[in-house]
Motif scaffolding. Sequence first.
Motif, short mmCIF file in Angstrom:
data_model
loop_
_atom_site.label_atom_id
_atom_site.label_comp_id
_atom_site.label_asym_id
_atom_site.label_seq_id
_atom_site.Cartn_x
_atom_site.Cartn_y
_atom_site.Cartn_z
N ASP A 56 5.59 39.02 3.51
CA ASP A 56 4.89 37.94 4.22
C ASP A 56 5.86 36.84 4.68
O ASP A 56 5.56 35.66 4.63
CB ASP A 56 3.79 37.33 3.36
CG ASP A 56 2.69 38.35 3.03
OD1 ASP A 56 2.39 39.18 3.91
OD2 ASP A 56 2.17 38.31 1.90
N GLY A 57 7.07 37.25 5.08
CA GLY A 57 8.05 36.31 5.60
C GLY A 57 8.74 35.47 4.56
O GLY A 57 9.49 34.55 4.88
N ALA A 58 8.51 35.76 3.28
CA ALA A 58 9.09 34.96 2.19
C ALA A 58 9.94 35.84 1.28
O ALA A 58 9.69 37.04 1.13
CB ALA A 58 7.99 34.29 1.38
N LEU A 59 10.93 35.23 0.66
CA LEU A 59 11.79 35.91 -0.30
C LEU A 59 10.99 36.24 -1.55
O LEU A 59 10.36 35.36 -2.14
CB LEU A 59 12.98 35.02 -0.66
CG LEU A 59 13.98 35.59 -1.64
CD1 LEU A 59 14.75 36.75 -1.01
CD2 LEU A 59 14.94 34.51 -2.11
N VAL A 60 11.01 37.51 -1.94
CA VAL A 60 10.31 37.95 -3.15
C VAL A 60 11.31 38.18 -4.28
O VAL A 60 11.05 37.85 -5.44
CB VAL A 60 9.50 39.24 -2.89
CG1 VAL A 60 8.88 39.77 -4.16
CG2 VAL A 60 8.45 39.00 -1.82
N ASP A 61 12.47 38.76 -3.93
CA ASP A 61 13.48 39.08 -4.93
C ASP A 61 14.85 39.04 -4.28
O ASP A 61 14.99 39.33 -3.08
CB ASP A 61 13.22 40.47 -5.52
CG ASP A 61 14.07 40.78 -6.74
OD1 ASP A 61 14.39 39.84 -7.50
OD2 ASP A 61 14.43 41.96 -6.93
N ALA A 62 15.87 38.68 -5.06
CA ALA A 62 17.24 38.64 -4.56
C ALA A 62 18.16 39.16 -5.65
O ALA A 62 18.11 38.69 -6.79
CB ALA A 62 17.64 37.23 -4.16
N ASP A 63 18.99 40.14 -5.30
CA ASP A 63 19.94 40.73 -6.23
C ASP A 63 21.34 40.51 -5.68
O ASP A 63 21.67 40.97 -4.58
CB ASP A 63 19.64 42.23 -6.38
CG ASP A 63 20.53 42.91 -7.39
OD1 ASP A 63 20.98 42.25 -8.36
OD2 ASP A 63 20.78 44.12 -7.23
#
Length: 94
Positions: A56-63
């Motif tokens: 939905d255009g938003a960051l959910v997870d970042a590795d």
Amino acid sequence: MIPDGTYTAVLDRFEDDLAVLEVAGEDERYELAVDQHDLPQPAQHADAVLEIEVADGALVDADYKPAESEQRIDDAQDRFDRLSKRPPSDDDDP
């Protein structure tokens, strides 16, 4: 808006408390501004490479990808070093 999915992103810059990520899509490039505190602590520097998930255009997870980040920094330094060397001038001919 960035389509939902998993992408490779590079932290391009900071704007106040936001981290601006350059995101490579299939055929397009996107920018995604996120709160810098939503990123892993070791990834809070320019040129950090991350694998991110967007919904939905938003960051959910970042590795954070430290090896890829280091390689990117080394490659940029190598390019700079090559470009900073002056080519021989005609005056240098014997």
